[in-house]
Scaffold this active site. Structure first.
Site, PDB file in Angstrom:
ATOM      1  N   LYS A 187       0.851  -1.191   0.000  1.00 35.69           N
ATOM      2  CA  LYS A 187       0.000   0.000   0.000  1.00 35.69           C
ATOM      3  C   LYS A 187       0.897   1.256   0.000  1.00 35.69           C
ATOM      4  CE  LYS A 187      -3.256  -3.016   0.167  1.00 35.69           C
ATOM      5  NZ  LYS A 187      -4.056  -3.520   1.272  1.00 35.69           N
TER       6      LYS A 187
HETATM    7  C1  LIG Z   1      -4.967  -4.588   1.806  1.00 37.41           C
HETATM    8  C2  LIG Z   1      -6.422  -4.498   1.951  1.00 37.41           C
HETATM    9  C3  LIG Z   1      -7.106  -4.866   3.127  1.00 37.41           C
HETATM   10  C4  LIG Z   1      -6.437  -5.560   4.295  1.00 37.41           C
HETATM   11  O1  LIG Z   1      -5.335  -4.914   4.814  1.00 37.41           O
HETATM   12  P1  LIG Z   1      -4.172  -5.758   5.559  1.00 37.41           P
HETATM   13  O2  LIG Z   1      -3.341  -4.693   6.196  1.00 37.41           O
HETATM   14  O3  LIG Z   1      -3.450  -6.524   4.506  1.00 37.41           O
HETATM   15  O4  LIG Z   1      -4.828  -6.638   6.570  1.00 37.41           O
HETATM   16  C5  LIG Z   1      -8.470  -4.639   3.183  1.00 37.41           C
HETATM   17  N1  LIG Z   1      -9.143  -4.100   2.139  1.00 37.41           N
HETATM   18  C6  LIG Z   1      -8.531  -3.776   0.980  1.00 37.41           C
HETATM   19  C7  LIG Z   1      -9.340  -3.180  -0.129  1.00 37.41           C
HETATM   20  C8  LIG Z   1      -7.155  -3.964   0.852  1.00 37.41           C
HETATM   21  O5  LIG Z   1      -6.561  -3.672  -0.320  1.00 37.41           O
END
Ligand SMILES: *Cc1c(COP(=O)(O)O)cnc(C)c1O
Length: 385
Positions: A187
């Site tokens: 991210k």
């Molecule tokens: C990455 C993601 C999550 C979960 O986040 P984590 O930190 O990996 O648990 C939830 N929703 C979306 C749309 C994501 O891209």
């Protein structure tokens, strides 16, 4: 040849230094960096409260717990998202329902959301897919009118640094009760693992912080034995260990300072792709507005049938040219678990399924050099052209 991944973190010497400082200090876990990261994120997004936790997934789980959602309740997730958006409902015993997404924008709209709402809807979770915010004004108007008891939680894992059409930063609580982000390395801001919830509501912020830490409280106003002693804490409901350590917060803080530079580079690469890939046969570039999107991913729509080539072959050919790809995502209700749970079948979510059939995510991350970008463009022209 090394393979360019679809996304990747960028760690620089000052990030390493920031984590090293924590390692040399007094606190590995719940020290000063937690509050510092929370404050920085709240300020950046224009929110009153931020609550850091162990992942985006635990942030979603906490949001459901804090809102008191449980058995007999329904939550609504888009059919096209990462699994966690829907799973959080299952964690608390609620029933996940799904709404379709617009094929081209891959976003939830008020029109597509409406049929998934019911008298039992207690949470709606729009996703700002790929970094482009969905129309929160229309969505919140519908949800507030039709389901006044439901909370609105924006899954903004793709959109840290993005802006709504009126210029409001993603993360402001103008339309939602809570907005959550992931600090996973793929991210925008990497903390190793991590998540954060933003809210303007004092009651929710308090509950989120309590449930993140086993439900333990020392608040004299709520203790049944207020005079027991300074060591004493009580638990009035069960919580979890969803804390984010100082080590991760220090990395997240250091990365957050670079968010604007990272976003600018993402936009620059997306702009170059738009221009260079516009005339690829049977291929559409994303419709996202370059200035408002946070550009988490760059996703093409390719009509593989018209092209006369399977996606598997295209993916393999690109890989041979050093270009990694990914598909975001297989529709969640068609996962075997949800097919069984909800009785979903192919054809139930035409927008999500049409998107899935054509989607291809190509590399986009701030550490890409101009040479990397040109390698991706040349490979796409060679394989699809
Ligand atoms: C990455 C993601 C999550 C979960 O986040 P984590 O930190 O990996 O648990 C939830 N929703 C979306 C749309 C994501 O891209």
């Amino acid at each position: 040849m090394d393979i360019l991944p679809y996304g990747r973190h960028l760690i620089e010497p000052d990030d390493v230094e920031a984590v090293g400082d924590v390692l040399r200090g007094d606190w590995l876990t719940q020290g000063p960096k937690v509050a510092e990261l929370e404050k920085a994120l709240a300020e950046r997004c224009g929110a009153r409260h931020a609550v850091a936790c162990s992942s985006g997934t635990s942030a979603l789980h906490l949001a459901m717990l804090a809102a008191g959602i449980g058995p007999g309740d329904e939550i609504v997730s888009p059919a096209l998202t990462f699994l966690a958006t829907a799973n959080c409902g299952v964690y608390v015993g609620a029933e996940p329902r799904f709404c379709d997404v617009d094929f081209r924008t891959v976003q939830v709209t008020a029109e597509l959301l409406e049929p998934a709402l019911s008298a039992r809807t207690r949470a709606v979770l729009p996703v700002h897919f790929a970094g482009q915010p969905c129309d929160m004004e229309a969505i919140s108007r519908l949800v507030r009118e039709r389901c006044p008891e439901a909370i609105l939680v924006e899954d903004a894992c793709h959109a840290l640094g993005g802006r709504h059409p009126d210029g409001t930063p993603v993360g402001s609580l103008r339309w939602a009760d809570m907005v959550m982000f992931s600090l996973h390395p793929v991210k925008h801001v990497a903390a190793g693992e991590g998540g954060v919830l933003l809210t303007d509501r004092d009651d929710l912020a308090e509950r989120l912080a309590l449930l993140r830490n086993h439900g333990m409280t020392k608040d004299p106003g709520t203790l049944t034995r207020p005079d027991e002693g300074p060591w004493y804490y009580e638990m009035h409901e069960v919580g979890f260990n969803f804390r984010l350590p100082d080590l991760s917060c220090a990395l997240g803080l250091s990365q957050l300072r670079k968010l604007d530079r990272f976003l600018a580079r993402r936009r620059e690469i997306a702009g170059r792709y738009h221009q260079a890939l516009a005339d690829l046969p049977h291929t559409l570039t994303p419709p996202a507005a370059a200035e408002t999107s946070a550009w988490h991913i760059y996703m093409l729509h390719i009509d593989f049938a018209a092209l006369g080539r399977s996606r598997r072959d295209v993916v393999a050919d690109l890989r041979e040219r050093g270009v990694g790809t990914q598909i975001h995502y297989y529709p969640v209700p068609l996962q075997p678990y949800y097919r069984q749970l909800g009785g979903y079948a192919e054809g139930d979510f035409p927008g999500a399924e049409r998107h899935y059939a054509r989607a291809l995510t190509i590399p986009l991350f701030p550490a890409m050099s101009d040479g990397d970008v040109e390698r991706v463009i040349a490979a796409l022209h060679a394989v699809l052209g």
